[in-house]
Design an enzyme around this catalytic site. Structure first.
Site, mmCIF file in Angstrom:
data_model
loop_
_atom_site.group_PDB
_atom_site.id
_atom_site.type_symbol
_atom_site.label_atom_id
_atom_site.label_comp_id
_atom_site.label_asym_id
_atom_site.label_seq_id
_atom_site.Cartn_x
_atom_site.Cartn_y
_atom_site.Cartn_z
ATOM 1 N N GLY A 138 0.827 -1.141 0.148
ATOM 2 C CA GLY A 138 -0.047 0.123 -0.071
ATOM 3 C C GLY A 138 0.741 1.231 0.015
ATOM 4 N N ARG B 285 -15.215 -15.814 -9.262
ATOM 5 C CA ARG B 285 -14.716 -14.490 -9.482
ATOM 6 C C ARG B 285 -16.205 -13.603 -9.718
ATOM 7 N NH1 ARG B 285 -9.683 -12.783 -10.567
ATOM 8 N NH2 ARG B 285 -9.255 -14.888 -11.499
ATOM 9 N N MET C 186 -4.162 -7.097 -6.751
ATOM 10 C CA MET C 186 -3.690 -8.315 -7.336
ATOM 11 C C MET C 186 -4.767 -9.354 -7.777
ATOM 12 S SD MET C 186 -0.721 -7.324 -7.630
ATOM 13 C CE MET C 186 0.229 -8.902 -8.068
ATOM 14 N N ARG C 187 -6.077 -8.758 -8.187
ATOM 15 C CA ARG C 187 -7.237 -9.618 -8.490
ATOM 16 C C ARG C 187 -7.463 -9.177 -9.811
ATOM 17 N NH1 ARG C 187 -8.157 -14.236 -6.798
ATOM 18 N NH2 ARG C 187 -10.468 -14.273 -7.355
ATOM 19 N N ILE C 188 -7.627 -10.172 -10.915
ATOM 20 C CA ILE C 188 -8.194 -9.677 -12.321
ATOM 21 C C ILE C 188 -9.726 -9.330 -12.020
ATOM 22 C CG2 ILE C 188 -8.652 -10.544 -14.528
ATOM 23 C CD1 ILE C 188 -5.931 -12.109 -14.263
ATOM 24 N N ASN D 267 -5.498 1.845 -13.523
ATOM 25 C CA ASN D 267 -4.675 0.892 -12.779
ATOM 26 C C ASN D 267 -3.153 1.561 -12.868
ATOM 27 O OD1 ASN D 267 -3.545 -1.634 -11.226
ATOM 28 N ND2 ASN D 267 -3.108 -2.291 -13.613
ATOM 29 N N HIS E 109 0.554 0.107 -13.603
ATOM 30 C CA HIS E 109 1.318 -1.221 -13.626
ATOM 31 C C HIS E 109 2.600 -0.888 -13.932
ATOM 32 C CE1 HIS E 109 1.875 -5.314 -15.152
ATOM 33 N NE2 HIS E 109 2.693 -4.728 -16.116
ATOM 34 N N THR F 244 -9.658 -2.316 -18.883
ATOM 35 C CA THR F 244 -10.392 -2.925 -19.877
ATOM 36 C C THR F 244 -10.641 -4.143 -19.716
ATOM 37 O OG1 THR F 244 -8.808 -3.217 -21.720
ATOM 38 C CG2 THR F 244 -10.209 -1.008 -21.715
ATOM 39 N N GLU G 176 6.311 6.001 -8.722
ATOM 40 C CA GLU G 176 4.789 5.710 -8.661
ATOM 41 C C GLU G 176 4.169 6.641 -7.652
ATOM 42 O OE1 GLU G 176 4.108 1.051 -10.373
ATOM 43 O OE2 GLU G 176 4.326 1.501 -8.303
#
Ligand code: GRF
Length: 182
Positions: free
Chosen positions: A11, A62, A87-89, A104, A106, A138, A171
């Site tokens: 975090g 999911r 960390m979840r799609i 997001n 990345h 997306t 970041e």
């Protein structure tokens, strides 16, 4: 502008988004995690932000997990959902419901290295440049329209650890600024 921040781990991006809230033009109205052990839960507490914890391991699929997330989001109706080390799609269902509202960050120069282990992959490839990308989410993993990208040079003595640290520092600086300009 009201935002909700999703995280799964340490975090540092969440912390920086919260620290910069007053001087930038957004408000974190809630945070969300799928990981009951994530350090971001304590960070949220320190900033007096309600953190919703929903353990994905307790759900059969999911889709069911994301339906619950959707109910949570609908109650809050944020302007943006900010993924910061989440960390979840996300299922197509959730991405469609919150189309153009999920952002997001990345840790690679997309379209290079979508998915995991980006620092290792950049080192193994002998890349001279590495970086981070802020993009719309997306249904294609790490492939949505890019909002901002910033690079760093890879030094000969860089390791996975040193790159992790350098990229997170970058970041932590550009994510709050970029959110503020959405
Ligand atoms: C960041 O490097 C981000 O790019 C990636 O996960 C990491 C999260 O770091 N998606 P933190 O939990 O914000 O420290």
């Amino acid at each position: 502008m009201n935002i909700v921040v999703f995280f799964s781990g340490t975090g540092t991006n969440l912390q920086s988004i919260l620290q910069n809230e007053k001087k930038l033009n957004y408000k974190v109205i809630s945070t969300f995690t799928n990981n009951p052990d994530a350090s971001g839960i304590d960070i949220s507490k320190n900033f007096n932000i309600d953190c919703k914890i929903l353990d994905h391991k307790k759900f059969d699929s999911r889709e069911k997990f994301d339906e619950e997330i959707n109910i949570y989001l609908q109650k809050l109706n944020p302007d943006y959902v900010i993924l910061a080390g989440y960390m979840r799609i996300l299922s197509n269902f959730l991405v469609e419901k919150w189309k153009q509202k999920i952002i997001n960050i990345h840790p690679s120069l997309l379209p290079k290295y979508p998915g995991l282990n980006t620092h290792e992959r950049a080192l193994l490839a002998g890349d001279k440049l590495h970086g981070t990308t802020i993009h719309y989410v997306t249904s294609d993993l790490d492939a949505g329209p890019i909002i901002r990208q910033q690079s760093i040079e890879i030094e000969p003595d860089d390791t996975i650890e040193s790159l992790t640290e350098k990229i997170k520092k970058l970041e932590n600086k550009i994510y709050p600024e970029t959110i503020s300009n959405l």
